[in-house]
Write a protein that holds these residues in place. Structure first.
Motif, PDB file in Angstrom:
ATOM      1  N   TYR A 122       0.853  -1.187   0.000  1.00  0.00           N
ATOM      2  CA  TYR A 122       0.000   0.000   0.000  1.00  0.00           C
ATOM      3  C   TYR A 122       0.879   1.224   0.000  1.00  0.00           C
ATOM      4  CZ  TYR A 122      -4.167  -2.722   0.871  1.00  0.00           C
ATOM      5  OH  TYR A 122      -5.209  -3.596   0.752  1.00  0.00           O
ATOM      6  N   ARG A 123       0.476   2.202  -0.809  1.00  0.00           N
ATOM      7  CA  ARG A 123       1.190   3.485  -0.842  1.00  0.00           C
ATOM      8  C   ARG A 123       0.285   4.565  -0.277  1.00  0.00           C
ATOM      9  NH1 ARG A 123       4.670   5.357  -5.360  1.00  0.00           N
ATOM     10  NH2 ARG A 123       2.761   6.281  -6.140  1.00  0.00           N
ATOM     11  N   TYR A 124       0.895   5.428   0.512  1.00  0.00           N
ATOM     12  CA  TYR A 124       0.188   6.549   1.124  1.00  0.00           C
ATOM     13  C   TYR A 124       0.866   7.841   0.722  1.00  0.00           C
ATOM     14  CZ  TYR A 124      -2.505   3.408   4.015  1.00  0.00           C
ATOM     15  OH  TYR A 124      -3.380   2.439   4.428  1.00  0.00           O
ATOM     16  N   MET A 125       0.041   8.847   0.455  1.00  0.00           N
ATOM     17  CA  MET A 125       0.548  10.185   0.155  1.00  0.00           C
ATOM     18  C   MET A 125       0.073  11.102   1.277  1.00  0.00           C
ATOM     19  SD  MET A 125       0.065  12.562  -3.250  1.00  0.00           S
ATOM     20  CE  MET A 125      -1.712  12.581  -3.170  1.00  0.00           C
ATOM     21  N   TYR A 126       0.971  11.962   1.734  1.00  0.00           N
ATOM     22  CA  TYR A 126       0.690  12.835   2.857  1.00  0.00           C
ATOM     23  C   TYR A 126       0.970  14.285   2.467  1.00  0.00           C
ATOM     24  CZ  TYR A 126       1.629   8.384   5.249  1.00  0.00           C
ATOM     25  OH  TYR A 126       1.644   7.064   5.632  1.00  0.00           O
ATOM     26  N   ASP A 127       0.094  15.180   2.908  1.00  0.00           N
ATOM     27  CA  ASP A 127       0.332  16.620   2.834  1.00  0.00           C
ATOM     28  C   ASP A 127       0.360  17.092   4.284  1.00  0.00           C
ATOM     29  OD1 ASP A 127       0.223  19.388   2.760  1.00  0.00           O
ATOM     30  OD2 ASP A 127      -1.198  19.447   1.090  1.00  0.00           O
ATOM     31  N   TYR A 128       1.545  17.313   4.793  1.00  0.00           N
ATOM     32  CA  TYR A 128       1.679  17.618   6.213  1.00  0.00           C
ATOM     33  C   TYR A 128       1.104  18.982   6.572  1.00  0.00           C
ATOM     34  CZ  TYR A 128       3.587  17.375  10.900  1.00  0.00           C
ATOM     35  OH  TYR A 128       3.706  17.321  12.267  1.00  0.00           O
ATOM     36  N   ASN A 129       1.149  19.950   5.657  1.00  0.00           N
ATOM     37  CA  ASN A 129       0.598  21.277   5.957  1.00  0.00           C
ATOM     38  C   ASN A 129      -0.899  21.224   6.222  1.00  0.00           C
ATOM     39  OD1 ASN A 129       3.027  22.579   5.817  1.00  0.00           O
ATOM     40  ND2 ASN A 129       2.728  23.354   3.739  1.00  0.00           N
TER      41      ASN A 129
ATOM     42  N   ARG B  77      -2.546  18.336   6.758  1.00  0.00           N
ATOM     43  CA  ARG B  77      -2.804  17.087   7.486  1.00  0.00           C
ATOM     44  C   ARG B  77      -3.806  16.208   6.730  1.00  0.00           C
ATOM     45  NH1 ARG B  77       0.579  19.364  10.477  1.00  0.00           N
ATOM     46  NH2 ARG B  77       1.113  18.633  12.534  1.00  0.00           N
ATOM     47  N   LYS B  78      -3.589  16.101   5.441  1.00  0.00           N
ATOM     48  CA  LYS B  78      -4.426  15.231   4.615  1.00  0.00           C
ATOM     49  C   LYS B  78      -3.614  14.016   4.201  1.00  0.00           C
ATOM     50  CE  LYS B  78      -7.783  18.496   2.919  1.00  0.00           C
ATOM     51  NZ  LYS B  78      -8.487  19.043   1.773  1.00  0.00           N
ATOM     52  N   MET B  79      -4.256  12.862   4.339  1.00  0.00           N
ATOM     53  CA  MET B  79      -3.611  11.599   3.998  1.00  0.00           C
ATOM     54  C   MET B  79      -4.449  10.921   2.911  1.00  0.00           C
ATOM     55  SD  MET B  79      -2.443   8.382   6.460  1.00  0.00           S
ATOM     56  CE  MET B  79      -3.839   8.545   7.510  1.00  0.00           C
ATOM     57  N   TYR B  80      -3.761  10.304   1.954  1.00  0.00           N
ATOM     58  CA  TYR B  80      -4.409   9.620   0.836  1.00  0.00           C
ATOM     59  C   TYR B  80      -3.828   8.222   0.720  1.00  0.00           C
ATOM     60  CZ  TYR B  80      -5.365  14.480  -0.480  1.00  0.00           C
ATOM     61  OH  TYR B  80      -5.766  15.793  -0.472  1.00  0.00           O
ATOM     62  N   VAL B  81      -4.641   7.303   0.232  1.00  0.00           N
ATOM     63  CA  VAL B  81      -4.162   5.955  -0.046  1.00  0.00           C
ATOM     64  C   VAL B  81      -4.297   5.718  -1.545  1.00  0.00           C
ATOM     65  CG1 VAL B  81      -6.403   4.850   0.401  1.00  0.00           C
ATOM     66  CG2 VAL B  81      -4.295   3.496   0.597  1.00  0.00           C
TER      67      VAL B  81
ATOM     68  N   TRP C 167      -5.427   8.500  -6.143  1.00  0.00           N
ATOM     69  CA  TRP C 167      -5.259   8.775  -4.717  1.00  0.00           C
ATOM     70  C   TRP C 167      -6.623   9.035  -4.089  1.00  0.00           C
ATOM     71  CZ3 TRP C 167      -0.906   7.424  -2.671  1.00  0.00           C
ATOM     72  CH2 TRP C 167       0.263   7.467  -3.424  1.00  0.00           C
ATOM     73  N   GLN C 168      -6.980   8.229  -3.095  1.00  0.00           N
ATOM     74  CA  GLN C 168      -8.249   8.371  -2.382  1.00  0.00           C
ATOM     75  C   GLN C 168      -7.990   9.055  -1.036  1.00  0.00           C
ATOM     76  OE1 GLN C 168     -11.620   7.406  -3.155  1.00  0.00           O
ATOM     77  NE2 GLN C 168     -11.864   8.700  -1.353  1.00  0.00           N
ATOM     78  N   TYR C 169      -8.667  10.187  -0.827  1.00  0.00           N
ATOM     79  CA  TYR C 169      -8.528  10.927   0.430  1.00  0.00           C
ATOM     80  C   TYR C 169      -9.135  10.138   1.580  1.00  0.00           C
ATOM     81  CZ  TYR C 169      -9.555  14.486   3.962  1.00  0.00           C
ATOM     82  OH  TYR C 169      -9.658  15.189   5.136  1.00  0.00           O
ATOM     83  N   LEU C 170      -8.432  10.072   2.698  1.00  0.00           N
ATOM     84  CA  LEU C 170      -8.944   9.441   3.909  1.00  0.00           C
ATOM     85  C   LEU C 170      -9.544  10.546   4.786  1.00  0.00           C
ATOM     86  CD1 LEU C 170      -6.033   6.948   4.615  1.00  0.00           C
ATOM     87  CD2 LEU C 170      -8.286   6.447   3.674  1.00  0.00           C
ATOM     88  N   ASP C 171     -10.856  10.623   4.781  1.00  0.00           N
ATOM     89  CA  ASP C 171     -11.599  11.696   5.433  1.00  0.00           C
ATOM     90  C   ASP C 171     -11.571  11.533   6.950  1.00  0.00           C
ATOM     91  OD1 ASP C 171     -13.398  13.646   6.219  1.00  0.00           O
ATOM     92  OD2 ASP C 171     -14.902  13.126   4.706  1.00  0.00           O
TER      93      ASP C 171
ATOM     94  N   LEU D  86     -16.958   7.976   2.926  1.00  0.00           N
ATOM     95  CA  LEU D  86     -16.462   6.614   3.072  1.00  0.00           C
ATOM     96  C   LEU D  86     -16.499   5.928   1.716  1.00  0.00           C
ATOM     97  CD1 LEU D  86     -18.223   5.413   6.347  1.00  0.00           C
ATOM     98  CD2 LEU D  86     -16.030   6.553   6.088  1.00  0.00           C
ATOM     99  N   PHE D  87     -15.417   5.326   1.332  1.00  0.00           N
ATOM    100  CA  PHE D  87     -15.351   4.616   0.059  1.00  0.00           C
ATOM    101  C   PHE D  87     -15.339   3.115   0.278  1.00  0.00           C
ATOM    102  CE2 PHE D  87     -11.142   5.648   1.515  1.00  0.00           C
ATOM    103  CZ  PHE D  87     -10.427   4.477   1.348  1.00  0.00           C
ATOM    104  N   THR D  88     -15.426   2.709   1.542  1.00  0.00           N
ATOM    105  CA  THR D  88     -15.412   1.282   1.898  1.00  0.00           C
ATOM    106  C   THR D  88     -16.096   1.117   3.244  1.00  0.00           C
ATOM    107  OG1 THR D  88     -13.971  -0.648   2.091  1.00  0.00           O
ATOM    108  CG2 THR D  88     -13.129   1.429   2.975  1.00  0.00           C
ATOM    109  N   THR D  89     -16.014  -0.053   3.828  1.00  0.00           N
ATOM    110  CA  THR D  89     -16.662  -0.306   5.109  1.00  0.00           C
ATOM    111  C   THR D  89     -15.939   0.428   6.238  1.00  0.00           C
ATOM    112  OG1 THR D  89     -15.315  -2.241   5.591  1.00  0.00           O
ATOM    113  CG2 THR D  89     -17.350  -2.608   4.340  1.00  0.00           C
TER     114      THR D  89
END
Length: 177
Positions: free
Chosen positions: A92-99, A101-105, A116-120, A134-137
């Motif tokens: 799994y790859r994750y992308m982060y924007d630290y400014n 605080r958004k994380m994506y998978v 890239w799917q944003y993790l809300d 939510l894009f999954t359970t």
């Protein structure tokens, strides 16, 4: 009849306490700190990340991309070492924007094209849960968050959010104290 009801109640309490206790299993697989628990279904199926597989793909603060291997695990018979089964592995790859605080998978569409799917983070706020995308359970969402949070912590020795959001990330950070 009264004894039957009392026995039934006692058995019910015992079963509930056993299930609750099982939820607090060790953060590491058999104490091996290379395998960190990031989720489980409660049916002897658990997800671990392999610390040794951590790979930073992008380091351009405040932007980061980190890859880590996830290993699903099933235990056929609790307590029997000869029935442990690693069910495969995926990266799994994750992308982060630290400014922000958004994380994506990184996920893949039906044509196997990555996106890239944003993790809300509203997912963890009871007041704003209904607005979370939510894009999954919900249980899978928790695994996505835990995997991403712990991967960032392994790479940079700090929490991505002000404090960990997922229960598994909280348990992991507790082991570091």
């Amino acid at each position: 009849m009264r004894r039957f009801i009392n026995v039934f109640i006692i058995l019910g309490i015992w079963m509930i306490s056993s299930v609750c206790f099982a939820g607090y299993q060790d953060v590491y697989f058999n104490g091996d700190k290379n395998y960190i628990q990031v989720g489980g279904s409660g049916t002897n199926n658990t997800n671990y990340i392999d610390r040794s597989s951590l790979n930073v793909h992008k380091y351009e603060p405040p932007y980061y991309i980190i890859a880590i291997n996830n290993i699903p695990y099933a235990q056929g018979v609790p307590g029997r070492q000869d029935h442990f089964v690693w069910k495969g592995m995926s990266t799994y790859r994750y992308m982060y924007d630290y400014n922000t605080r958004k994380m994506y998978v990184e996920l893949f569409d039906k044509n196997k094209q990555p996106y890239w799917q944003y993790l809300d983070t509203n997912f963890y706020d009871r007041k704003r849960y209904s607005s979370a995308k939510l894009f999954t359970t919900p249980s899978a969402m928790d695994v996505y968050f835990a995997r991403g949070e712990i991967a960032f912590a392994l790479a940079y020795n700090m929490s991505f959010y002000d404090k960990p959001l997922s229960g598994y990330a909280k348990k992991y950070f507790e082991t570091l104290k």
